[in-house]
Design an enzyme around this catalytic site. Sequence first.
Site, PDB file in Angstrom:
ATOM      1  N   GLU A   1     -10.870   6.431   1.986  1.00 34.04           N
ATOM      2  CA  GLU A   1      -9.629   5.783   1.576  1.00 34.04           C
ATOM      3  C   GLU A   1      -9.079   6.440   0.302  1.00 34.04           C
ATOM      4  OE1 GLU A   1      -7.595   3.679   2.765  1.00 34.04           O
ATOM      5  OE2 GLU A   1      -6.551   2.918   1.003  1.00 34.04           O
TER       6      GLU A   1
ATOM      7  N   GLU B   1     -20.568   1.850  19.246  1.00 34.28           N
ATOM      8  CA  GLU B   1     -19.800   0.621  19.013  1.00 34.28           C
ATOM      9  C   GLU B   1     -19.785   0.314  17.526  1.00 34.28           C
ATOM     10  OE1 GLU B   1     -20.863  -2.900  21.337  1.00 34.28           O
ATOM     11  OE2 GLU B   1     -20.747  -4.099  19.517  1.00 34.28           O
TER      12      GLU B   1
ATOM     13  N   HIS C   1       2.024   6.667   2.736  1.00 29.53           N
ATOM     14  CA  HIS C   1       1.025   7.739   2.787  1.00 29.53           C
ATOM     15  C   HIS C   1       0.763   8.172   4.224  1.00 29.53           C
ATOM     16  CE1 HIS C   1      -1.360   4.224   3.874  1.00 29.53           C
ATOM     17  NE2 HIS C   1      -2.326   5.024   4.272  1.00 29.53           N
TER      18      HIS C   1
ATOM     19  N   ARG D   1       0.918  -1.156   0.000  1.00 33.58           N
ATOM     20  CA  ARG D   1       0.000   0.000   0.000  1.00 33.58           C
ATOM     21  C   ARG D   1       0.940   1.183   0.000  1.00 33.58           C
ATOM     22  NH1 ARG D   1      -2.218   4.416   0.154  1.00 33.58           N
ATOM     23  NH2 ARG D   1      -4.179   4.920   1.218  1.00 33.58           N
TER      24      ARG D   1
ATOM     25  N   GLU E   1      -5.330   5.652  12.449  1.00 31.00           N
ATOM     26  CA  GLU E   1      -5.641   4.345  11.840  1.00 31.00           C
ATOM     27  C   GLU E   1      -5.319   3.221  12.809  1.00 31.00           C
ATOM     28  OE1 GLU E   1      -4.183   3.620   7.806  1.00 31.00           O
ATOM     29  OE2 GLU E   1      -3.196   1.807   8.508  1.00 31.00           O
TER      30      GLU E   1
ATOM     31  N   HIS F   1      -2.683  10.401   6.635  1.00 29.24           N
ATOM     32  CA  HIS F   1      -4.047  10.965   6.564  1.00 29.24           C
ATOM     33  C   HIS F   1      -4.374  11.659   7.873  1.00 29.24           C
ATOM     34  CE1 HIS F   1      -4.465   6.927   8.192  1.00 29.24           C
ATOM     35  NE2 HIS F   1      -4.130   6.429   7.025  1.00 29.24           N
TER      36      HIS F   1
ATOM     37  N   HIS G   1     -28.013  -3.485  23.971  1.00 28.01           N
ATOM     38  CA  HIS G   1     -27.940  -4.558  22.973  1.00 28.01           C
ATOM     39  C   HIS G   1     -27.338  -5.825  23.558  1.00 28.01           C
ATOM     40  CE1 HIS G   1     -24.174  -2.271  22.744  1.00 28.01           C
ATOM     41  NE2 HIS G   1     -23.572  -3.384  22.327  1.00 28.01           N
TER      42      HIS G   1
ATOM     43  N   HIS H   1     -22.735   0.818  26.115  1.00 30.34           N
ATOM     44  CA  HIS H   1     -21.483   1.555  26.282  1.00 30.34           C
ATOM     45  C   HIS H   1     -21.860   3.008  26.579  1.00 30.34           C
ATOM     46  CE1 HIS H   1     -19.617  -2.050  24.794  1.00 30.34           C
ATOM     47  NE2 HIS H   1     -20.591  -2.082  23.905  1.00 30.34           N
TER      48      HIS H   1
ATOM     49  N   HIS I   1       3.103   6.300   7.030  1.00 29.66           N
ATOM     50  CA  HIS I   1       3.356   4.867   7.258  1.00 29.66           C
ATOM     51  C   HIS I   1       3.438   4.075   5.967  1.00 29.66           C
ATOM     52  CE1 HIS I   1      -0.946   5.841   7.851  1.00 29.66           C
ATOM     53  NE2 HIS I   1      -1.214   4.717   7.211  1.00 29.66           N
TER      54      HIS I   1
ATOM     55  N   HIS J   1     -26.097  -5.300  27.476  1.00 29.11           N
ATOM     56  CA  HIS J   1     -25.185  -4.268  27.982  1.00 29.11           C
ATOM     57  C   HIS J   1     -25.305  -3.027  27.123  1.00 29.11           C
ATOM     58  CE1 HIS J   1     -22.941  -5.867  24.575  1.00 29.11           C
ATOM     59  NE2 HIS J   1     -22.218  -4.764  24.575  1.00 29.11           N
TER      60      HIS J   1
END
Length: 426
Positions: free
Chosen positions: A208, A327, A138, A135, A144, A140, A366, A322, A183, A320
């Site tokens: 992307e 999520e 590059h 890849r 990531e 951004h 959920h 968050h 990276h 549960h």
Amino acid sequence: MPSYWTLLSSLVLLGRLAGAAPVADILPPTDSFISSDPNPQLWNNDRTVDPVPLRGSRGAAVLGPQNVQLDLLNPDLLAPPTTDNGQVPNIKWPFSMSHNRLANGGWARQQNVYAMPTATEIAAVNMRLDSGVAREMHWHSAAEWAYMLAGDVRVSTITPEGQVWMADVTQGDLWYFPAGFPHSIQAKNNSVGGAEFLLIFDQGDFSEDATFLLTDWLAHTPKDVVAKNFGMQGNLTAFDHIPERELYIFPSAPMPEDIEEDKVIPNNTPYPFTFPLSRVNGTKTPGGSVKVVDSRTFNASKTISAVEVTVEVGGMRELHWHPTQPEWGYFIEGEARLTVFASQSHAQTYNFQPGDISYIPPSFGHYVENTGNTTLRFLEVFKSDVFQDISLNQWLALTPPELVKSHLGFDDSTMSRLTKTKQVVV
Ligand SMILES: *[C@@H]1O[C@H](CO)[C@@H](O)[C@H](O)[C@H]1NC(C)=O
Ligand SMILES: *[C@@H]1O[C@H](CO)[C@@H](O)[C@H](O)[C@H]1NC(C)=O
Ligand SMILES: *[C@@H]1O[C@H](CO)[C@@H](O)[C@H](O)[C@H]1NC(C)=O
Ligand SMILES: *[C@@H]1O[C@H](CO)[C@@H](O)[C@H](O)[C@H]1NC(C)=O
Ligand SMILES: *[C@@H]1O[C@H](CO)[C@@H](O)[C@H](O)[C@H]1NC(C)=O
């Protein structure tokens, strides 16, 4: 004369012996209780069934056109449990619905807010690189976080202080590159033919196709500036082979097998930017196991935390939520059923297969049930430095029992099953 309490306990005992509903000592102040319908998923991803929108006495067979393949995969959309109600923003996106970008030696497909409007905080890319394919170097503006789905890659980055991290990662391992850190990613020449991985970005509108590529920048900089930058003012011929168009994904020069031979300088960052999650033993739970990974163990990962959840056949990730984070979920293997509760009586049930994405807004209740005959494995990913969840079971166990009984009408036997410690997967 027997006292009221003796009479009551005899009745309770008789009731239990007769298999009748247990008698609770405190009942909620209502005459109206939930239906006794267990509301199961009506079919599995079994190609021989005829998916019909019928549940009990409700529904009717389809007369018009039908996409049978999609209906087979989504039984709880076509024939929802009667507990579903109202509207919930769409929480499912299969990567199979993403438009793929085929390249020289690989491909990439993405999910962001344009594909899934609910997913405002996190975007993802599923990328494949053949043996030796890179890849393009590059960077951004999003951070990531990556999870290796198959094969092996060698990755590298540098910090603003000029420190270096280079490492090899394999199936089940992670990396994290902070926003703006440049990276490289190159697939190793291995027996499976390179690598496939999942990239998570902490921006919902990340694309992307909008990353900063090395060749793209230099192709859009005056050539005499490029020469001057590298201390070769006036010598344009040295830069004659800079590509006019970005390389993006391409077969690169083979890398040395031994990573030490590949390093320009030894690794010298304060902490690693890769994490060998595949070598961490999961924490056993009653119904499976979990691997929590966040900045407490993977120090570099300041904006992403995650859990790799394994649910054995018949098991379930417990009810549960968050507290503050949505999520972002990804299904690696097995079959799952998930109901999302959005408050105000709104709830919807979805089914998931490998390669599917789920997205659950902050605080929406959920569960994730293994509905298949094989192990279910999925990722829960959050845009936060530390993983957090609230377990319904633990909350009830840590609340005064009389208060819980007054809400739910549980008897003492049910109350005694509540667990003060989080079960996670039951
Ligand atoms: C991978 O290794 C094999 C065996 O050494 C070799 O034949 C092949 O050319 C290599 N492929 C790449 C892309 O480097
Ligand atoms: C220009 O750069 C090329 C490539 O590095 C080199 O071979 C050549 O000697 C340089 N010419 C001058 C005049 O510096
Ligand atoms: C990573 O973070 C933990 C917890 O904050 C700390 O104990 C540990 O020393 C850190 N490790 C490195 C390499 O910085
Ligand atoms: C993981 O479990 C295996 C088998 O029980 C054990 O040999 C190994 O030391 C454990 N690894 C870690 C990192 O705890
Ligand atoms: C699991 O196995 C049972 C019994 O063989 C079968 O009826 C059922 O359809 C299977 N379920 C799935 C999800 O394959």
